[in-house]
Design a protein around this motif. Structure first.
Motif, PDB file in Angstrom:
ATOM      1  N   GLY A   1       6.138   2.597  13.817  1.00 52.31           N
ATOM      2  CA  GLY A   1       6.931   3.526  13.346  1.00 52.31           C
ATOM      3  C   GLY A   1       7.633   3.017  12.233  1.00 52.31           C
ATOM      4  N   ALA A   2       7.715   1.861  11.861  1.00 54.16           N
ATOM      5  CA  ALA A   2       8.638   1.412  10.633  1.00 54.16           C
ATOM      6  C   ALA A   2       7.738   1.592   9.387  1.00 54.16           C
ATOM      7  N   LYS A   3       8.706   1.470   8.392  1.00 56.31           N
ATOM      8  CA  LYS A   3       7.922   1.520   7.057  1.00 56.31           C
ATOM      9  C   LYS A   3       7.306   0.301   6.745  1.00 56.31           C
ATOM     10  N   LEU A   4       6.381   0.450   5.919  1.00 55.42           N
ATOM     11  CA  LEU A   4       5.607  -0.847   5.408  1.00 55.42           C
ATOM     12  C   LEU A   4       6.739  -1.724   4.523  1.00 55.42           C
ATOM     13  N   SER A   5       6.706  -3.033   4.603  1.00 59.46           N
ATOM     14  CA  SER A   5       7.448  -3.869   3.964  1.00 59.46           C
ATOM     15  C   SER A   5       6.795  -5.202   3.658  1.00 59.46           C
TER      16      SER A   5
ATOM     17  N   ASP B   1       9.193  10.528   1.845  1.00 54.80           N
ATOM     18  CA  ASP B   1       9.913  11.350   2.737  1.00 54.80           C
ATOM     19  C   ASP B   1      11.412  10.664   2.936  1.00 54.80           C
ATOM     20  N   ASP B   2      11.485   9.181   3.035  1.00 59.75           N
ATOM     21  CA  ASP B   2      12.654   8.641   3.395  1.00 59.75           C
ATOM     22  C   ASP B   2      13.840   8.847   2.503  1.00 59.75           C
ATOM     23  N   LEU B   3      13.650   9.258   1.246  1.00 65.93           N
ATOM     24  CA  LEU B   3      14.494   9.582   0.219  1.00 65.93           C
ATOM     25  C   LEU B   3      14.974  11.301   0.176  1.00 65.93           C
ATOM     26  N   LEU B   4      14.270  12.094   1.085  1.00 64.18           N
ATOM     27  CA  LEU B   4      14.579  13.579   0.846  1.00 64.18           C
ATOM     28  C   LEU B   4      16.233  13.730   1.146  1.00 64.18           C
ATOM     29  N   ALA B   5      16.811  13.003   1.969  1.00 62.75           N
ATOM     30  CA  ALA B   5      18.197  13.147   2.242  1.00 62.75           C
ATOM     31  C   ALA B   5      18.982  12.816   0.993  1.00 62.75           C
TER      32      ALA B   5
ATOM     33  N   MET C   1       0.765  -1.279  -0.032  1.00 63.43           N
ATOM     34  CA  MET C   1      -0.035  -0.055   0.085  1.00 63.43           C
ATOM     35  C   MET C   1       0.756   1.366  -0.087  1.00 63.43           C
ATOM     36  N   GLY C   2       2.021   1.195   0.690  1.00 61.99           N
ATOM     37  CA  GLY C   2       2.835   2.456   0.592  1.00 61.99           C
ATOM     38  C   GLY C   2       3.094   2.568  -0.778  1.00 61.99           C
ATOM     39  N   HIS C   3       3.491   1.838  -1.681  1.00 60.53           N
ATOM     40  CA  HIS C   3       3.816   2.029  -3.145  1.00 60.53           C
ATOM     41  C   HIS C   3       2.690   2.421  -3.887  1.00 60.53           C
ATOM     42  N   ALA C   4       1.341   1.998  -3.341  1.00 55.49           N
ATOM     43  CA  ALA C   4       0.256   2.572  -4.070  1.00 55.49           C
ATOM     44  C   ALA C   4       0.173   4.016  -3.792  1.00 55.49           C
TER      45      ALA C   4
ATOM     46  N   HIS D   1       6.520  12.857  -0.453  1.00 52.45           N
ATOM     47  CA  HIS D   1       5.290  12.645   0.427  1.00 52.45           C
ATOM     48  C   HIS D   1       5.465  11.952   1.532  1.00 52.45           C
ATOM     49  N   PRO D   2       4.418  12.108   2.409  1.00 54.84           N
ATOM     50  CA  PRO D   2       4.402  11.149   3.676  1.00 54.84           C
ATOM     51  C   PRO D   2       4.689   9.802   3.224  1.00 54.84           C
ATOM     52  N   LEU D   3       5.168   9.104   4.361  1.00 55.45           N
ATOM     53  CA  LEU D   3       5.219   7.553   4.359  1.00 55.45           C
ATOM     54  C   LEU D   3       4.134   6.976   5.062  1.00 55.45           C
ATOM     55  N   ILE D   4       3.623   5.888   4.755  1.00 55.66           N
ATOM     56  CA  ILE D   4       2.603   4.976   5.537  1.00 55.66           C
ATOM     57  C   ILE D   4       3.562   4.038   6.417  1.00 55.66           C
ATOM     58  N   LEU D   5       3.135   4.169   7.703  1.00 54.40           N
ATOM     59  CA  LEU D   5       4.074   3.459   8.504  1.00 54.40           C
ATOM     60  C   LEU D   5       3.266   2.476   9.299  1.00 54.40           C
ATOM     61  N   ARG D   6       3.992   1.478   9.768  1.00 52.62           N
ATOM     62  CA  ARG D   6       3.267   0.466  10.793  1.00 52.62           C
ATOM     63  C   ARG D   6       3.097   1.200  12.080  1.00 52.62           C
ATOM     64  N   PRO D   7       2.537   0.461  12.947  1.00 54.00           N
ATOM     65  CA  PRO D   7       2.169   1.094  14.518  1.00 54.00           C
ATOM     66  C   PRO D   7       3.205   1.270  15.100  1.00 54.00           C
TER      67      PRO D   7
END
Length: 280
Positions: free
Chosen positions: A225-229, A190-194, A4-7, A217-223
Motif C-alpha cells: 500500500g505504500a507509494k513507489l519509491s 492523489d497524495d498532493l490533493l490536500a 514507473m509512478g513518475h512515468a 490521478h491515482p497513485l501506483i502503489l506497492r503491494p
C-alpha cells in the motif's frame, strides 16, 4: 530518480496537454538546496528525453528547463509581500516539537498549533518563517475528484514557507512559480490533493485572480500500500531501460497502470494524445 509512478504522471501530463492544446512547462523543483543534487536533475531530464517527452519552455520564452535554485528573487519577493500584509512570523518549532504538541501526531501530516504566532520571536533568531492562515474554507473543482472543500488552517495550521536552514518550502515555491509562469492546469498524484487548498490560498494572498484547474490521478502503489519509491528499492526508469525496455513499452505500461488504456499496449510519445481523442 524517476520510477514507473513518475512515468504515469508524465503520461497524464503529456497526453492531456497534447490532446487539448496545452503547453507543458518542465520545471526542476530543486527549491530545497540541502537535498537537491545536480545528478538527480540530469537523470530526470535524461529519462524524459529517452521517453520522447519534451516540454514547451522555449516556445513560452522560458528557460529549458526551469530550475528554482537559479532564480530565487521571486520567493524573496513573495515573502516580503506576505510580510507587508502582516501574515509572516518567525518560528523556532521543529517537527518533533510540533508532534509533541499536536493531538494529530499519529497522522501523516502534523497540524501546527500556532506556538510561535504570538511569541514575537526576533526575525534574526531563525530563518524559519510561517504564514498565518485564516480559518476559512477553500472551494475548488478537481477534474477527477470533482467538488472539493478544504480548510488549510485546520489541516496543517500556519504554513511553513521557509525552513530553519533558509530553504524555501514546496508549498511556497510552487505557488509562486505557478503564478509567475501563468500555470493554469496542474496534474499530479492523489497524495498532493490536500495541498491544493493551501496553494490556492497562498496564490490569492500573492495576487492571483484566476483559478488553477487541477487533476489528481491515482497513485501506483506497492503491494503493502505504500507509494513507489526509488529509495525503497522500487525499479527506476533507468534500470528498465538498461534491462531492455523500450520507451514505447514503458509509456504503454504507464498508461495502463494509470487507467488510461485497458492493456499495456506500447505507445510512443506522439501517440499519447490518442488516449483522449480516440475515446480510449
Amino acid at each position: 530518480m524517476l520510477h514507473m509512478g513518475h512515468a504515469v504522471n508524465a503520461v497524464y501530463v503529456w497526453s492531456i496537454a497534447r490532446a487539448f492544446g496545452g503547453s507543458i512547462v518542465v520545471r526542476i523543483e530543486d527549491h530545497d538546496a540541502g537535498r537537491s543534487r545536480a545528478a538527480y536533475a540530469d537523470a530526470i531530464l535524461a529519462d524524459l528525453e529517452w521517453l520522447g517527452l519534451r516540454g514547451d519552455n522555449s516556445a513560452l520564452d522560458l528557460p529549458a528547463p526551469l530550475r528554482q535554485l537559479e532564480d530565487q528573487h521571486a520567493y524573496h519577493g513573495a515573502l516580503a509581500a506576505l510580510t507587508a500584509q502582516g501574515l509572516v512570523y518567525a518560528c523556532r518549532c521543529s517537527r518533533r516539537d510540533i508532534a509533541e504538541q499536536s493531538a494529530e501526531a499519529m497522522r501523516d501530516e502534523l497540524q501546527y498549533p500556532g506556538t510561535c504566532r504570538g511569541a514575537n520571536i526576533p526575525l534574526h533568531a531563525t530563518a524559519a518563517r510561517r504564514v498565518h492562515l485564516a480559518q476559512t474554507q477553500v472551494h475548488f473543482d478537481d477534474l477527477r475528484h470533482r467538488s472539493q472543500v478544504q480548510q488549510p488552517a485546520a489541516q496543517c495550521g500556519d504554513l511553513l514557507v521557509r525552513d530553519r536552514h533558509g530553504h524555501w518550502t514546496y508549498q511556497l515555491a510552487v505557488s509562486v512559480d505557478d503564478l509567475r509562469q501563468s500555470i493554469d492546469v496542474v496534474i499530479r498524484g492523489d497524495d498532493l490533493l490536500a495541498s491544493t487548498g493551501r496553494q490556492i490560498m497562498l496564490g490569492a494572498m500573492l495576487g492571483r485572480h484566476t483559478p488553477i484547474q487541477t487533476l489528481h490521478h491515482p497513485l501506483i502503489l506497492r503491494p503493502d500500500g505504500a507509494k513507489l519509491s526509488k529509495s525503497a528499492g522500487d525499479t527506476g526508469l533507468a534500470e528498465l531501460r538498461a534491462a531492455g525496455w523500450s520507451a514505447a513499452e514503458t509509456l504503454g505500461r504507464a498508461a495502463w497502470l494509470g487507467g488510461l488504456q485497458p492493456e499495456p499496449t506500447p505507445r510512443v510519445a506522439s501517440e499519447l494524445a490518442a488516449l483522449w481523442t480516440d475515446g480510449a
